[in-house]
Design a protein around this motif. Sequence first.
Motif, PDB file in Angstrom:
ATOM      1  N   MET A   1     -34.826  58.027   4.733  1.00  0.00           N
ATOM      2  CA  MET A   1     -33.532  57.451   4.421  1.00  0.00           C
ATOM      3  C   MET A   1     -33.753  55.970   4.092  1.00  0.00           C
ATOM      4  O   MET A   1     -34.515  55.286   4.767  1.00  0.00           O
ATOM      5  CB  MET A   1     -32.606  57.618   5.615  1.00  0.00           C
ATOM      6  CG  MET A   1     -31.150  57.352   5.353  1.00  0.00           C
ATOM      7  SD  MET A   1     -30.276  58.459   4.256  1.00  0.00           S
ATOM      8  CE  MET A   1     -30.171  59.959   5.156  1.00  0.00           C
ATOM      9  N   PHE A   2     -33.059  55.487   3.074  1.00  0.00           N
ATOM     10  CA  PHE A   2     -33.148  54.092   2.651  1.00  0.00           C
ATOM     11  C   PHE A   2     -31.790  53.431   2.842  1.00  0.00           C
ATOM     12  O   PHE A   2     -30.757  54.036   2.557  1.00  0.00           O
ATOM     13  CB  PHE A   2     -33.562  54.009   1.178  1.00  0.00           C
ATOM     14  CG  PHE A   2     -34.960  54.494   0.936  1.00  0.00           C
ATOM     15  CD1 PHE A   2     -36.006  53.588   0.875  1.00  0.00           C
ATOM     16  CD2 PHE A   2     -35.234  55.837   0.794  1.00  0.00           C
ATOM     17  CE1 PHE A   2     -37.304  54.032   0.662  1.00  0.00           C
ATOM     18  CE2 PHE A   2     -36.526  56.291   0.582  1.00  0.00           C
ATOM     19  CZ  PHE A   2     -37.561  55.384   0.516  1.00  0.00           C
ATOM     20  N   THR A   3     -31.800  52.212   3.332  1.00  0.00           N
ATOM     21  CA  THR A   3     -30.577  51.464   3.566  1.00  0.00           C
ATOM     22  C   THR A   3     -30.505  50.298   2.599  1.00  0.00           C
ATOM     23  O   THR A   3     -31.485  49.574   2.419  1.00  0.00           O
ATOM     24  CB  THR A   3     -30.519  50.947   5.015  1.00  0.00           C
ATOM     25  OG1 THR A   3     -30.569  52.064   5.897  1.00  0.00           O
ATOM     26  CG2 THR A   3     -29.247  50.166   5.278  1.00  0.00           C
ATOM     27  N   ILE A   4     -29.335  50.115   1.991  1.00  0.00           N
ATOM     28  CA  ILE A   4     -29.070  48.959   1.141  1.00  0.00           C
ATOM     29  C   ILE A   4     -28.073  48.088   1.890  1.00  0.00           C
ATOM     30  O   ILE A   4     -26.962  48.531   2.194  1.00  0.00           O
ATOM     31  CB  ILE A   4     -28.498  49.382  -0.232  1.00  0.00           C
ATOM     32  CG1 ILE A   4     -29.509  50.228  -1.009  1.00  0.00           C
ATOM     33  CG2 ILE A   4     -28.141  48.162  -1.051  1.00  0.00           C
ATOM     34  CD1 ILE A   4     -29.251  51.672  -0.941  1.00  0.00           C
ATOM     35  N   ASP A   5     -28.505  46.881   2.242  1.00  0.00           N
ATOM     36  CA  ASP A   5     -27.664  45.930   2.965  1.00  0.00           C
ATOM     37  C   ASP A   5     -27.168  44.867   2.004  1.00  0.00           C
ATOM     38  O   ASP A   5     -27.952  44.278   1.250  1.00  0.00           O
ATOM     39  CB  ASP A   5     -28.447  45.253   4.090  1.00  0.00           C
ATOM     40  CG  ASP A   5     -28.833  46.223   5.178  1.00  0.00           C
ATOM     41  OD1 ASP A   5     -27.936  46.868   5.736  1.00  0.00           O
ATOM     42  OD2 ASP A   5     -30.040  46.331   5.469  1.00  0.00           O
ATOM     43  N   LEU A   6     -25.862  44.605   2.055  1.00  0.00           N
ATOM     44  CA  LEU A   6     -25.250  43.547   1.256  1.00  0.00           C
ATOM     45  C   LEU A   6     -24.817  42.421   2.179  1.00  0.00           C
ATOM     46  O   LEU A   6     -24.139  42.664   3.175  1.00  0.00           O
ATOM     47  CB  LEU A   6     -24.008  44.064   0.527  1.00  0.00           C
ATOM     48  CG  LEU A   6     -24.173  45.235  -0.415  1.00  0.00           C
ATOM     49  CD1 LEU A   6     -22.810  45.682  -0.912  1.00  0.00           C
ATOM     50  CD2 LEU A   6     -25.057  44.851  -1.560  1.00  0.00           C
ATOM     51  N   THR A   7     -25.208  41.208   1.835  1.00  0.00           N
ATOM     52  CA  THR A   7     -24.735  40.036   2.559  1.00  0.00           C
ATOM     53  C   THR A   7     -23.651  39.393   1.717  1.00  0.00           C
ATOM     54  O   THR A   7     -23.841  39.165   0.519  1.00  0.00           O
ATOM     55  CB  THR A   7     -25.888  39.034   2.793  1.00  0.00           C
ATOM     56  OG1 THR A   7     -26.930  39.701   3.505  1.00  0.00           O
ATOM     57  CG2 THR A   7     -25.414  37.835   3.590  1.00  0.00           C
ATOM     58  N   LEU A   8     -22.514  39.123   2.349  1.00  0.00           N
ATOM     59  CA  LEU A   8     -21.378  38.549   1.647  1.00  0.00           C
ATOM     60  C   LEU A   8     -21.134  37.114   2.076  1.00  0.00           C
ATOM     61  O   LEU A   8     -21.447  36.733   3.208  1.00  0.00           O
ATOM     62  CB  LEU A   8     -20.112  39.373   1.917  1.00  0.00           C
ATOM     63  CG  LEU A   8     -20.179  40.859   1.598  1.00  0.00           C
ATOM     64  CD1 LEU A   8     -18.876  41.532   1.977  1.00  0.00           C
ATOM     65  CD2 LEU A   8     -20.484  41.082   0.135  1.00  0.00           C
ATOM     66  N   LYS A   9     -20.547  36.340   1.180  1.00  0.00           N
ATOM     67  CA  LYS A   9     -20.186  34.960   1.497  1.00  0.00           C
ATOM     68  C   LYS A   9     -19.243  34.952   2.695  1.00  0.00           C
ATOM     69  O   LYS A   9     -18.332  35.788   2.795  1.00  0.00           O
ATOM     70  CB  LYS A   9     -19.454  34.306   0.315  1.00  0.00           C
ATOM     71  CG  LYS A   9     -20.308  34.094  -0.900  1.00  0.00           C
ATOM     72  CD  LYS A   9     -19.485  33.479  -2.010  1.00  0.00           C
ATOM     73  CE  LYS A   9     -20.314  33.352  -3.270  1.00  0.00           C
ATOM     74  NZ  LYS A   9     -19.514  32.860  -4.397  1.00  0.00           N
ATOM     75  N   TYR A  10     -19.461  34.016   3.602  1.00  0.00           N
ATOM     76  CA  TYR A  10     -18.593  33.785   4.764  1.00  0.00           C
ATOM     77  C   TYR A  10     -18.497  34.983   5.698  1.00  0.00           C
ATOM     78  O   TYR A  10     -17.553  35.084   6.475  1.00  0.00           O
ATOM     79  CB  TYR A  10     -17.195  33.355   4.320  1.00  0.00           C
ATOM     80  CG  TYR A  10     -17.196  32.306   3.257  1.00  0.00           C
ATOM     81  CD1 TYR A  10     -17.705  31.041   3.499  1.00  0.00           C
ATOM     82  CD2 TYR A  10     -16.732  32.580   1.973  1.00  0.00           C
ATOM     83  CE1 TYR A  10     -17.731  30.068   2.515  1.00  0.00           C
ATOM     84  CE2 TYR A  10     -16.748  31.630   0.979  1.00  0.00           C
ATOM     85  CZ  TYR A  10     -17.250  30.366   1.257  1.00  0.00           C
ATOM     86  OH  TYR A  10     -17.276  29.417   0.276  1.00  0.00           O
ATOM     87  N   LEU A  15     -23.029  44.477   5.084  1.00  0.00           N
ATOM     88  CA  LEU A  15     -22.480  45.801   4.840  1.00  0.00           C
ATOM     89  C   LEU A  15     -23.649  46.697   4.446  1.00  0.00           C
ATOM     90  O   LEU A  15     -24.534  46.265   3.717  1.00  0.00           O
ATOM     91  CB  LEU A  15     -21.469  45.769   3.696  1.00  0.00           C
ATOM     92  CG  LEU A  15     -20.234  44.904   3.895  1.00  0.00           C
ATOM     93  CD1 LEU A  15     -19.394  44.893   2.630  1.00  0.00           C
ATOM     94  CD2 LEU A  15     -19.413  45.411   5.062  1.00  0.00           C
ATOM     95  N   SER A  16     -23.642  47.938   4.895  1.00  0.00           N
ATOM     96  CA  SER A  16     -24.774  48.827   4.638  1.00  0.00           C
ATOM     97  C   SER A  16     -24.314  50.181   4.129  1.00  0.00           C
ATOM     98  O   SER A  16     -23.300  50.711   4.588  1.00  0.00           O
ATOM     99  CB  SER A  16     -25.577  49.060   5.917  1.00  0.00           C
ATOM    100  OG  SER A  16     -26.059  47.858   6.426  1.00  0.00           O
ATOM    101  N   VAL A  17     -25.082  50.719   3.184  1.00  0.00           N
ATOM    102  CA  VAL A  17     -24.938  52.109   2.756  1.00  0.00           C
ATOM    103  C   VAL A  17     -26.339  52.705   2.707  1.00  0.00           C
ATOM    104  O   VAL A  17     -27.320  51.973   2.566  1.00  0.00           O
ATOM    105  CB  VAL A  17     -24.227  52.260   1.395  1.00  0.00           C
ATOM    106  CG1 VAL A  17     -22.777  51.832   1.484  1.00  0.00           C
ATOM    107  CG2 VAL A  17     -24.940  51.502   0.308  1.00  0.00           C
ATOM    108  N   GLN A  18     -26.419  54.012   2.847  1.00  0.00           N
ATOM    109  CA  GLN A  18     -27.729  54.662   2.882  1.00  0.00           C
ATOM    110  C   GLN A  18     -27.886  55.625   1.712  1.00  0.00           C
ATOM    111  O   GLN A  18     -26.914  56.228   1.254  1.00  0.00           O
ATOM    112  CB  GLN A  18     -27.916  55.419   4.192  1.00  0.00           C
ATOM    113  CG  GLN A  18     -27.989  54.485   5.384  1.00  0.00           C
ATOM    114  CD  GLN A  18     -28.189  55.224   6.677  1.00  0.00           C
ATOM    115  OE1 GLN A  18     -27.641  56.295   6.882  1.00  0.00           O
ATOM    116  NE2 GLN A  18     -28.990  54.644   7.567  1.00  0.00           N
TER     117      GLN A  18
END
Length: 88
Positions: A1-10, A15-18
Motif C-alpha cells: 500500500m502506498f500513501t500520498i500525504d498532502l501538506t496544506l498551508k496553515y 491529509l492522506s490517501v492510499q
Amino acid sequence: MFTIDLTLKYTPMPLSVQRKSAEEAEATYQEIIKAMRSDTPQILELKCDHQPEKKVGVFSDQITAVVISQKSGAAGAGRTPGFFALAE
C-alpha cells in the motif's frame, strides 16, 4: 500500500490517501503536481483505496508539499512519512 500525504498551508497535519500500487500512487502524485503548477487554482478530489468512503477535496493553491511513502508491516511502525527524522 502506498500513501500520498498532502501538506496544506496553515494546517499542521497532512491529509492522506492510499493507493494499492506504485503506478496508481505515481499517477496521483503527478496529478497533484500538475495542479500545483497550474496558474489557476482548481479543486482536487481524491479518494482513498484503503477506505473507499474516505474522500477529500482541496484547492490546489493551498498545497505546499506532496509525499509518497510505502506502507508495509515492517517499515517503521509509528513513524510519520517524510524526509525529516528526529535524532533519538
